[in-house]
Design an enzyme around this catalytic site. Structure first.
Site: not given
Ligand SMILES: *Cc1c(COP(=O)(O)O)cnc(C)c1O
Length: 394
Positions: A57, A109, A181, A206
């Site tokens: 963890r 988001y 982000d 992503k």
């Molecule tokens: C997908 C996404 C998230 C969240 O990520 P997860 O891996 O799905 O939890 C946060 N910010 C943006 C811009 C995203 O595209």
């Protein structure tokens, strides 16, 4: 077992990202001669081991390897890894206390919005949303004394470009930390820390992983203090990823530069087709000259990325008929994988938002978002051309 001494160090900044992503994060192979380190599927470690591991963890060789790669790609001193992008967001917001204010871009988001509104508001964390493309709103960073300024660029789904450097300069003189982000732009095309941000956050689900087969997240920073807070959040809140998922994301990171280049080339070609040949009423892509912040996009991103938003100028039925006719674009949420996806915000990601509110923020019934994959561009354009023609009267 100790970290290999012959793998290039994470602080070696002379290599290009394409090279560094392949030649870093290769520790913990021992003397096996393995070219790629194994997955450390262990929950705990014998007390007193030389690397100081104790319990997964709070640390694992696969987290450390991935963190080295991500720090290189984001041009950061530190990177901590989490189970998902949402876990990374949780880690950052959990550092706040009751009464603190988050000044956020109004198009953040959806999961960030939901977490602030439905989880942290109960604990007294306040949020105010503003349009950061309007410079007049930058003054609020000085006036409202927020603890965090939270932006995203390009935004979802309308691909607004936010001036990271401009906002970082205003935030510098205040108590606020600037969080960017960086998921949509990717670690390859945009480097928020170099533009003055304090933290850069990525959903590695992503573009970093890029193969749509696991979730992951990371927070990168040059601040030792912020890094300590992220290490604490990982173990105190149980936000750690699995060693196997970290290994998968590390594998993805080795080809991210190559993939993102192809995503961007394909997306620019498809966006140009949609705007010129298909003549759609609205096509938004950061590296098209028609984008309202095209000059800023070119300044802070090295290519336009893989996402295109377009308005088909049709009824909902006509839009859905087009989406169903596509062969290579799967109708699904998410983005950044090798395969092309398409999303209809009005019936999918933003279905719970009332139509009037949706239309006020520009999400019309015929708006579609393409996550352009790395297939051959001629096949993608042919697919879209045929689906548009076949459903023109739907
Ligand atoms: C997908 C996404 C998230 C969240 O990520 P997860 O891996 O799905 O939890 C946060 N910010 C943006 C811009 C995203 O595209």
């Amino acid at each position: 077992m100790t970290a290999d001494s012959d793998h290039p160090s994470a602080s070696d900044r002379s290599a290009h990202p394409e090279t560094a992503a392949i030649h870093t994060g290769l520790g913990f192979k021992g003397d096996t001669g393995a070219v790629i380190p194994p997955v450390y599927m262990t929950s705990t470690f014998a007390h007193g081991n030389p690397e100081g591991f104790d319990y997964t963890r709070s640390g694992n060789p696969n987290f450390r390897n991935l963190g080295e790669q991500l720090a290189i790609l984001e041009k950061a001193a530190h990177a901590q890894v989490f189970a998902s992008g949402v876990s990374a967001i949780t880690a950052v917001i959990s550092t706040l206390k009751s009464g603190d204010l988050v000044l956020a871009e109004e198009n953040v988001y959806g999961c960030t919005y939901r977490m602030l509104a439905q989880v942290f508001e109960k604990f007294g964390v306040r949020t105010r949303y503003v349009d950061f493309t309007d410079r007049a709103n930058w003054e609020l960073i000085e006036e409202l004394d927020p603890a965090l300024v939270w932006i995203e660029s390009p935004t979802n789904p309308l691909l607004k470009i936010i001036d990271i450097q401009g906002i970082a300069e205003v935030a510098k003189g205040t108590n606020a930390s600037l969080v960017v982000d960086n998921t949509f732009a990717s670690s390859i095309l945009q480097h928020p820390l170099e533009l003055g941000a304090d933290l850069t956050l990525i959903s590695t689900t992503k573009y970093t992983n890029g193969h749509s087969d696991c979730l992951g997240g990371a927070v990168c920073t040059n601040s030792d203090e912020w890094n300590e807070k992220m290490i604490f959040a990982q173990k105190a809140l149980g936000l750690q990823p699995s060693p196997f998922d970290s290994w998968l994301v590390a594998r993805g990171a080795r080809t991210e530069a190559l993939r993102v280049q192809r995503h961007s080339e394909n997306a620019l070609a498809l966006a140009t087709f949609l705007e010129n040949e298909a003549g759609l009423p609205l096509v938004r892509y950061p590296f098209l000259e028609s984008h309202p912040q095209h000059a800023l996009a070119k300044q802070q991103m090295s290519a336009g990325g893989g996402i295109i938003v377009a308005d088909l100028g049709r009824s909902v039925e006509g839009t859905v008929a087009f989406l169903k006719k596509l062969e290579y674009f799967t109708m699904a949420e998410s983005l950044g994988g090798i395969e092309s996806l398409v999303c209809h915000p009005a019936s999918m990601t933003h279905a719970s938002v009332p139509r009037e509110v949706r239309e006020q923020v520009g999400i019309t019934d015929s708006l579609v978002r393409f996550s352009v994959g790395i297939e051959h561009i001629d096949d993608l354009i042919a697919d879209v051309r045929e689906a548009l023609a076949a459903t023109a009267d739907a």
